[in-house]
Design a protein around this motif. Sequence first.
Motif, PDB file in Angstrom:
ATOM      1  N   ASP A 234       0.887  -1.216  -0.055  1.00 42.36           N
ATOM      2  CA  ASP A 234      -0.236  -0.102  -0.090  1.00 42.36           C
ATOM      3  C   ASP A 234       0.794   1.220   0.207  1.00 42.36           C
ATOM      4  O   ASP A 234       1.849   1.542   0.546  1.00 42.36           O
ATOM      5  CB  ASP A 234      -0.860   0.079   1.225  1.00 42.36           C
ATOM      6  CG  ASP A 234      -1.927  -0.641   1.032  1.00 42.36           C
ATOM      7  OD1 ASP A 234      -2.092  -1.948   1.326  1.00 42.36           O
ATOM      8  OD2 ASP A 234      -3.266  -0.014   0.682  1.00 42.36           O
ATOM      9  N   PHE A 235       0.456   2.173  -0.596  1.00 45.97           N
ATOM     10  CA  PHE A 235       1.024   3.414  -0.474  1.00 45.97           C
ATOM     11  C   PHE A 235       0.045   4.776  -0.557  1.00 45.97           C
ATOM     12  O   PHE A 235      -1.097   4.366  -1.128  1.00 45.97           O
ATOM     13  CB  PHE A 235       2.290   3.842  -1.469  1.00 45.97           C
ATOM     14  CG  PHE A 235       2.084   4.089  -2.831  1.00 45.97           C
ATOM     15  CD1 PHE A 235       1.341   5.280  -3.233  1.00 45.97           C
ATOM     16  CD2 PHE A 235       2.559   3.211  -3.795  1.00 45.97           C
ATOM     17  CE1 PHE A 235       1.310   5.445  -4.632  1.00 45.97           C
ATOM     18  CE2 PHE A 235       2.391   3.440  -5.306  1.00 45.97           C
ATOM     19  CZ  PHE A 235       1.603   4.692  -5.484  1.00 45.97           C
ATOM     20  N   GLU A 236       0.356   5.865  -0.222  1.00 49.73           N
ATOM     21  CA  GLU A 236      -0.507   6.923   0.123  1.00 49.73           C
ATOM     22  C   GLU A 236       0.386   8.019  -0.154  1.00 49.73           C
ATOM     23  O   GLU A 236       1.362   8.348   0.281  1.00 49.73           O
ATOM     24  CB  GLU A 236      -1.379   6.945   1.079  1.00 49.73           C
ATOM     25  CG  GLU A 236      -2.641   7.672   1.315  1.00 49.73           C
ATOM     26  CD  GLU A 236      -3.786   6.998   0.385  1.00 49.73           C
ATOM     27  OE1 GLU A 236      -3.833   5.892   0.312  1.00 49.73           O
ATOM     28  OE2 GLU A 236      -4.549   7.802   0.120  1.00 49.73           O
ATOM     29  N   MET A 237       0.091   9.040  -1.249  1.00 46.91           N
ATOM     30  CA  MET A 237       0.890  10.287  -1.293  1.00 46.91           C
ATOM     31  C   MET A 237       0.069  11.527  -1.151  1.00 46.91           C
ATOM     32  O   MET A 237      -0.950  11.756  -1.881  1.00 46.91           O
ATOM     33  CB  MET A 237       1.687   9.982  -2.694  1.00 46.91           C
ATOM     34  CG  MET A 237       0.924   9.774  -3.842  1.00 46.91           C
ATOM     35  SD  MET A 237       1.912   9.180  -5.256  1.00 46.91           S
ATOM     36  CE  MET A 237       2.524  10.721  -6.025  1.00 46.91           C
ATOM     37  N   GLY A 238       0.680  12.399  -0.429  1.00 47.18           N
ATOM     38  CA  GLY A 238       0.090  13.825  -0.415  1.00 47.18           C
ATOM     39  C   GLY A 238       0.536  14.918  -1.669  1.00 47.18           C
ATOM     40  O   GLY A 238       1.531  14.474  -2.299  1.00 47.18           O
ATOM     41  N   PHE A 239      -0.081  15.964  -1.719  1.00 44.90           N
ATOM     42  CA  PHE A 239       0.157  17.057  -2.780  1.00 44.90           C
ATOM     43  C   PHE A 239       0.033  16.520  -4.155  1.00 44.90           C
ATOM     44  O   PHE A 239       0.927  16.956  -4.918  1.00 44.90           O
ATOM     45  CB  PHE A 239       1.463  17.603  -2.346  1.00 44.90           C
ATOM     46  CG  PHE A 239       1.806  18.204  -1.069  1.00 44.90           C
ATOM     47  CD1 PHE A 239       1.002  19.186  -0.656  1.00 44.90           C
ATOM     48  CD2 PHE A 239       2.352  17.639  -0.103  1.00 44.90           C
ATOM     49  CE1 PHE A 239       1.001  19.747   0.640  1.00 44.90           C
ATOM     50  CE2 PHE A 239       2.265  17.941   1.299  1.00 44.90           C
ATOM     51  CZ  PHE A 239       1.735  19.215   1.423  1.00 44.90           C
ATOM     52  N   ILE A 240      -0.784  15.780  -4.634  1.00 46.28           N
ATOM     53  CA  ILE A 240      -1.271  15.318  -5.845  1.00 46.28           C
ATOM     54  C   ILE A 240      -1.928  16.430  -6.507  1.00 46.28           C
ATOM     55  O   ILE A 240      -2.867  16.814  -5.868  1.00 46.28           O
ATOM     56  CB  ILE A 240      -1.819  13.894  -5.906  1.00 46.28           C
ATOM     57  CG1 ILE A 240      -3.034  13.854  -5.416  1.00 46.28           C
ATOM     58  CG2 ILE A 240      -0.782  12.902  -5.280  1.00 46.28           C
ATOM     59  CD1 ILE A 240      -3.623  12.571  -5.660  1.00 46.28           C
TER      60      ILE A 240
END
Length: 439
Positions: A234-240
């Motif tokens: 799993d990954f999650e990324m901000g500021f997309i």
Amino acid sequence: MVVVSGKELKKEFDLAQAQASVGEVITFRACVHKVRGMSGFSFVVLRTARYLLQSIYTDGECEGSLEGIREGCYVEISGRVKAEERAFNGIELALTKITLLSKPAAEYPLKVSQRRLGCSLDVNLDNRTVALRNPYERAAFKMQEGLVQGFHQFMQANRFTEIHTPKIVAQGAEGGANIFHIDYFQKPAFLNQSPQFYKQAAVAFFDRVYEVAPVYRAEKHATSRHINEYIGLDFEMGFIDSMYDVMAMETACLRAMMEYVKAHYQPEIKILGAEIPEIGEIPSVTFLEAMEMLRGTGSAGKKFDLDPEDEVKLCEYAKEKYDSDFIFVTHFPSSKPPFYAMNSKEDPRVAYKFDLLFRGLEITSGGQRIHDYDEQVEKMRAQGLDPADFESYLESHKYGLPPHGGLGIGLERLLMKLLNQPNIRQASMFPRDINRLLP
Ligand code: ATP
């Protein structure tokens, strides 16, 4: 009293070192994979943690006897290395010493030393601890290691922070009936269906996070692509800016994982005959386009997800038209869970959600998530959920989240398709399904 300094660590068998030691005597520990008596000598195939090695035992030339040493015994051996084209890994050992370390109480119930076990999947799984001693069977899990290592490396190189989130939870993130209930000190609790809520919470303070961990789904039907405990990458990324940032990250990540496997797992690729895909650009179609291609209609009708047959057909299309083993499907109907998927600003009937299909099977779900508190509350209501039930989750939104998105890849599905296996259970070391809790 014993003092443990850590300085005298025993060394494992090292193939490169052994290959560079032609003419010399080397010593290591291994399992006896097979013994074949010939006239005047015996072939003893040794199984180390990763390799098979052929050795020759000749009476009178070896200290210690082969008497009582058979398949399944663990031994320490010394042997003179000889270059031998026809042997495994190009070397053969003339045994100079053999010491029995441990012997089994019973014979293997499976033909471990054959190239393939040749038994049914059920027999394989019933005898899993033995089946995995077969080099072909165990190679799959060395490849699994390669995928996970490749994932870690890529995530770290791209400034994702590794996190570990709870698996005992008060709420399911995905909804539906496929959730395991547990008794948590007389209080109801569940096994997590995904690390979703915690990944999103962590984006607020780490920007980019990832986790490799078990995910639990109470799948009530036996299918070839569902198990009840799987490993989520799993990954999650901000500021997309949009979900396309997440899709681009996944494309680069999978490419790096495949390259990693190719660079470090050639022995296993060879044993398994695995075809590692070249990942260039991955084609992408919207759910509506997919429906049109599959059924010749521009409407999804009552459908809000892909069938397994749809996934096969879409992959055939991607292969034919783009020579790609992968295809993204985007913009699923917004009425469909999950409630955290952001609705499209252009057309709220669809959400910024995508699936990635690989060789005929969905291996990933991802998308842009709702970061705004009011928007999240509203979507919960639209899906018939009571925001009061999600107070804890909504804390993240209440105190602010950057625009963000992420995904979950099912490790076993990825491995299964990488190895062209017909059943996901083959890609799980000790699978859990509706009928299987042991071994
Ligand atoms: P499907 O529709 O195929 O049942 P899903 O939509 O329930 O899958 P998601 O909730 O989107 O799956 O989970 C993300 C990913 O996790 C999937 O793409 C898949 O790789 C994996 N996954 C989900 N459920 C299972 C399962 N029961 N066994 C193995 N892997 C699973």
